[in-house]
Design an enzyme around this catalytic site. Structure first.
Site, short mmCIF file in Angstrom:
data_model
loop_
_atom_site.label_atom_id
_atom_site.label_comp_id
_atom_site.label_asym_id
_atom_site.label_seq_id
_atom_site.Cartn_x
_atom_site.Cartn_y
_atom_site.Cartn_z
N TYR A 178 -12.76 -14.55 71.71
CA TYR A 178 -11.60 -15.33 72.15
C TYR A 178 -10.28 -14.59 71.92
O TYR A 178 -9.30 -14.82 72.63
CB TYR A 178 -11.53 -16.67 71.39
CG TYR A 178 -12.39 -17.76 71.99
CD1 TYR A 178 -13.77 -17.65 71.98
CD2 TYR A 178 -11.81 -18.90 72.53
CE1 TYR A 178 -14.56 -18.67 72.50
CE2 TYR A 178 -12.58 -19.92 73.05
CZ TYR A 178 -13.95 -19.80 73.04
OH TYR A 178 -14.71 -20.81 73.55
N LYS A 195 -26.48 -12.81 66.37
CA LYS A 195 -27.31 -12.06 67.32
C LYS A 195 -27.43 -10.64 66.75
O LYS A 195 -27.07 -9.65 67.40
CB LYS A 195 -26.64 -12.10 68.71
CG LYS A 195 -27.49 -11.53 69.83
CD LYS A 195 -28.65 -12.42 70.25
CE LYS A 195 -29.51 -11.70 71.27
NZ LYS A 195 -30.74 -12.45 71.61
N ASP A 206 -30.01 -17.42 70.35
CA ASP A 206 -30.86 -17.93 71.44
C ASP A 206 -31.94 -18.85 70.87
O ASP A 206 -32.22 -19.92 71.40
CB ASP A 206 -31.45 -16.79 72.28
CG ASP A 206 -32.08 -15.68 71.45
OD1 ASP A 206 -31.90 -15.66 70.21
OD2 ASP A 206 -32.76 -14.81 72.05
N ASP A 258 -18.85 -22.46 70.02
CA ASP A 258 -18.37 -23.25 71.16
C ASP A 258 -19.57 -23.82 71.91
O ASP A 258 -19.64 -25.01 72.21
CB ASP A 258 -17.53 -22.35 72.08
CG ASP A 258 -17.02 -23.10 73.30
OD1 ASP A 258 -16.54 -24.23 73.13
OD2 ASP A 258 -17.13 -22.55 74.41
N ASP A 266 -21.39 -27.93 71.65
CA ASP A 266 -21.59 -28.82 72.81
C ASP A 266 -23.04 -29.28 72.85
O ASP A 266 -23.34 -30.45 73.13
CB ASP A 266 -21.28 -28.09 74.13
CG ASP A 266 -19.84 -28.26 74.58
OD1 ASP A 266 -18.97 -28.41 73.70
OD2 ASP A 266 -19.58 -28.25 75.80
C1 IPM Z 1 -13.53 -26.35 72.62
C2 IPM Z 1 -13.12 -26.04 74.03
C3 IPM Z 1 -12.11 -24.90 74.00
C4 IPM Z 1 -12.79 -23.70 73.41
C5 IPM Z 1 -11.47 -24.57 75.36
C6 IPM Z 1 -10.85 -25.78 76.01
C7 IPM Z 1 -10.46 -23.46 75.24
O1 IPM Z 1 -14.23 -25.75 74.81
O2 IPM Z 1 -12.64 -26.70 71.81
O3 IPM Z 1 -14.72 -26.26 72.33
O4 IPM Z 1 -13.46 -22.94 74.13
O5 IPM Z 1 -12.67 -23.49 72.21
MG MG Z 2 -16.08 -26.05 73.80
#
Ligand code: IPM
Ligand code: MG
Length: 355
Positions: free
Chosen positions: A141, A191, A223, A247, A251
């Site tokens: 990032y 990884k 993975d 990230d 999710d």
């Molecule tokens: C998160 C989001 C952010 C990230 C985006 C919106 C920049 O996906 O907070 O997980 O990738 O960190």
């Molecule tokens: Mg995210």
């Protein structure tokens, strides 16, 4: 107690879920006799529209000078084709970096009333209680160089994944501290079979582990971790991993609990912490009173606990969320047959009443 909170609603459903969360916070303030002062600030697309920059100076200034930051979400199709430095997401990254928030705490805990809302079988998800500790200010990032250029007559895009010893050390320590207060189980995800950054990561995590002999440390390739989270999520307690892996895995962990609309997060490490739902700005349902405010309400509960040391107040919110869910109230994302569908405002209202 008197605290100043910088409130950054942002874009899309950000505005609605933040309004809902502040409604709940007002009820907490009233009941427990605190004063929470809200200072509203612009970031993301809202700031681009008003001031042509994603993260205005005054927003950063307010964020640095307050006791905690609450952020809704940033981004939307309107700004998607903007050049990199004028994308709404830059605001979020800028806040994280400028505030020094290297430790992102993302709990994925299933509410028992919601086991049926998960896309996985009940016996797989029932009892899931995971914390993903995501490194937030390093890796791909922020690594330099990054950009676009022409090589051998064609355009290329490039990023740099880079971690220093001190960056790995501090996030590992944060994760071990959290693991120590829970089941004393930490899984470091990397990884290392391919990436040098991961080999360094693993080496440093192993060194830090010597200070925490009471915590059981395991390593897993990213993975495999993605697979194991779906196969048997209950094997995990605390996961620590670098920025991009975190990230993605957070999710995935979120979805175990039924909806990403349920997941809160805290970003710590600097003098001021920031709290935000894990979900994005959901432009498809923005402005329709459909969004689930629970992730933001639970983020406020984390703020009370981590930034203000108000555990009873924090628990009052968490219990209210549980009660509302067990009474069968749902927003669209977690709706199942036989439950009662509520809008964003009504859900926030129900949780407030329960407090
Ligand atoms: C998160 C989001 C952010 C990230 C985006 C919106 C920049 O996906 O907070 O997980 O990738 O960190
Ligand atoms: Mg995210």
């Amino acid at each position: 107690m008197k605290k100043i909170i910088t409130v950054i609603p942002g874009d899309g459903i950000g505005k609605e879920v933040v309004a809902g969360a502040l409604h709940v916070l007002d009820v907490i303030a009233h009941k427990f006799k605190h004063t929470f002062d809200y200072k509203y600030a612009l970031a993301g697309g809202a700031a681009l529209d008003a001031q042509e920059v994603p993260l205005p100076e005054e927003t950063l200034h307010l964020a640095k000078a307050c006791d905690a930051v609450l952020l809704g979400a940033v981004g939307g199709p309107k700004w998607d084709s903007n050049p990199q430095h004028l994308k709404p997401e830059r605001a979020l990254l800028g806040l994280r970096k400028e505030l020094g928030l290297y430790a992102n705490i993302r709990p994925a805990k299933i509410y028992s009333a919601l086991v049926d809302a998960s896309s996985l079988k009940k016996e797989i998800v029932d009892g899931v209680d995971i914390i993903v500790v995501r490194e937030l200010t390093g890796g791909l990032y922020f690594g330099k160089p990054s950009g676009f250029e022409t090589r051998n007559g064609e355009e290329v895009g490039f990023n740099t994944m880079i971690y220093s010893v001190s960056e790995v050390k501090r996030i590992a320590e944060s994760a071990f501290e959290i693991a120590r207060k829970r089941k004393k189980k930490l899984c470091s995800v990397d990884k290392a079979n391919v990436l040098e950054t991961s080999q360094l990561w693993r080496k440093i995590v192993l060194e830090v582990a010597k200070q925490y002999p009471d915590v059981e440390l395991t390593h897993m390739y990213v993975d495999n971790c993605a697979m194991q989270l779906i196969r048997d999520p209950k094997q995990f307690d605390v996961i620590v991993t670098e920025n991009l892996f975190g990230d993605i895995l957070s999710d995935e962990a979120a979805m175990l609990t039924g909806s990403i609309g349920m997941l809160a997060s805290a970003s710590l490490g600097g003098t001021v912490a920031m709290y935000e739902p894990v979900h994005g700005s959901a432009p498809d349902i923005a402005g329709q009173n459909k969004a689930n405010p629970i992730a933001t309400i639970a983020s406020v509960a984390m703020m009370l606990k981590y930034s203000f040391d108000l555990s009873a107040e924090s628990e009052a919110i968490e219990q209210a969320i549980e009660k509302v869910l067990s009474k069968g109230f749902r927003t669209g994302d977690i709706f199942t047959e036989g439950t009662t569908l509520l809008g964003t405002q009504e859900m926030a209202q129900k949780i407030s009443e329960m407090i």
